[in-house]
Design an enzyme around this catalytic site. Structure first.
Site, PDB file in Angstrom:
ATOM      1  N   SER A   1       0.765  -1.324  -0.050  1.00  0.00           N
ATOM      2  CA  SER A   1      -0.079  -0.012   0.019  1.00  0.00           C
ATOM      3  C   SER A   1       0.936   1.221   0.086  1.00  0.00           C
ATOM      4  O   SER A   1       1.879   1.440   0.854  1.00  0.00           O
ATOM      5  CB  SER A   1      -0.947   0.091   1.308  1.00  0.00           C
ATOM      6  OG  SER A   1      -1.602   1.311   1.360  1.00  0.00           O
TER       7      SER A   1
ATOM      8  N   VAL B   1       7.375   2.232   3.970  1.00  0.00           N
ATOM      9  CA  VAL B   1       8.190   1.767   3.132  1.00  0.00           C
ATOM     10  C   VAL B   1       7.782   1.795   1.840  1.00  0.00           C
ATOM     11  O   VAL B   1       8.492   2.016   0.945  1.00  0.00           O
ATOM     12  CB  VAL B   1       8.724   0.278   3.490  1.00  0.00           C
ATOM     13  CG1 VAL B   1       9.648  -0.292   2.719  1.00  0.00           C
ATOM     14  CG2 VAL B   1       9.396   0.253   5.117  1.00  0.00           C
ATOM     15  N   CYS B   2       6.377   1.733   1.588  1.00  0.00           N
ATOM     16  CA  CYS B   2       5.976   1.428   0.195  1.00  0.00           C
ATOM     17  C   CYS B   2       6.086   3.095  -0.380  1.00  0.00           C
ATOM     18  O   CYS B   2       6.419   3.036  -1.583  1.00  0.00           O
ATOM     19  CB  CYS B   2       4.490   1.197   0.369  1.00  0.00           C
ATOM     20  SG  CYS B   2       4.252  -0.602   0.764  1.00  0.00           S
ATOM     21  N   SER B   3       5.882   4.090   0.368  1.00  0.00           N
ATOM     22  CA  SER B   3       5.860   5.364  -0.088  1.00  0.00           C
ATOM     23  C   SER B   3       7.202   5.585  -0.481  1.00  0.00           C
ATOM     24  O   SER B   3       7.582   6.154  -1.449  1.00  0.00           O
ATOM     25  CB  SER B   3       5.328   6.193   1.120  1.00  0.00           C
ATOM     26  OG  SER B   3       5.409   7.570   0.608  1.00  0.00           O
TER      27      SER B   3
END
Length: 165
Positions: free
Chosen positions: A54, A59-61
């Protein structure tokens, strides 16, 4: 199959593991305008496919921003695939001034997740992974990140994208 954990707990990945040398499976996802797109829409291009659970997580960002920043240095179409709704992806792109990559949503069917072996059965999220696919749709690089909350190897992925033809 790749052994993957989510916060140190083992998870079950649905689908077949992709390996270097495989023909990249075609998939169907939604773009930010709710239009269906597939791997075929990027035919003839090198693709760096960054898979995240997501965009709304740290971390995804960071992963998506990193590939956005590096996109101009590789001759590849950078795609980020997540289970986020297309509206949320579009909002995230605008809020984070990200414009050098394309976000794609697998929320509707989990088609990408199953075909690339990254759909987490227990969470209906995608496991963090990277795929580089050459202009002939052959897979040239694969990383299934063993712990979903950790970063991928950015340098190896970017180098693989630079080497792919």
């Amino acid at each position: 199959m790749a052994n993957v954990t989510f916060h140190q707990e083992p998870v079950t990945l649905i689908g077949s593991e992709i390996k270097v040398g495989d023909q990249a499976p075609n998939f169907t996802v939604l773009n930010n305008d709710l239009k269906e797109v597939s791997l075929d829409d990027y035919k003839g291009k090198v693709k760096l496919i960054s898979v995240v659970p997501s965009l709304d997580t740290g971390v995804c960002s960071l992963q998506t921003k990193k590939f956005n920043d590096e996109a101009s240095k590789v001759d590849a179409q950078v795609l980020t695939v997540s289970m986020d709704l297309p509206f949320a992806q579009k909002r995230w792109l605008e809020a984070n001034n990200v414009s050098n990559l394309i976000t794609l949503s697998d929320h509707r069917e989990g088609n990408f997740g199953e075909k690339y072996g990254v759909l987490i059965k227990e969470l209906r999220l995608l496991a963090r992974s990277i795929f580089v696919v050459d202009s002939n749709d052959k897979v040239t690089y694969v990383e299934y990140v063993s712990e979903v909350s950790e970063h991928p190897d950015y340098d190896k992925a970017l180098e693989a994208a630079k080497q792919a033809k």
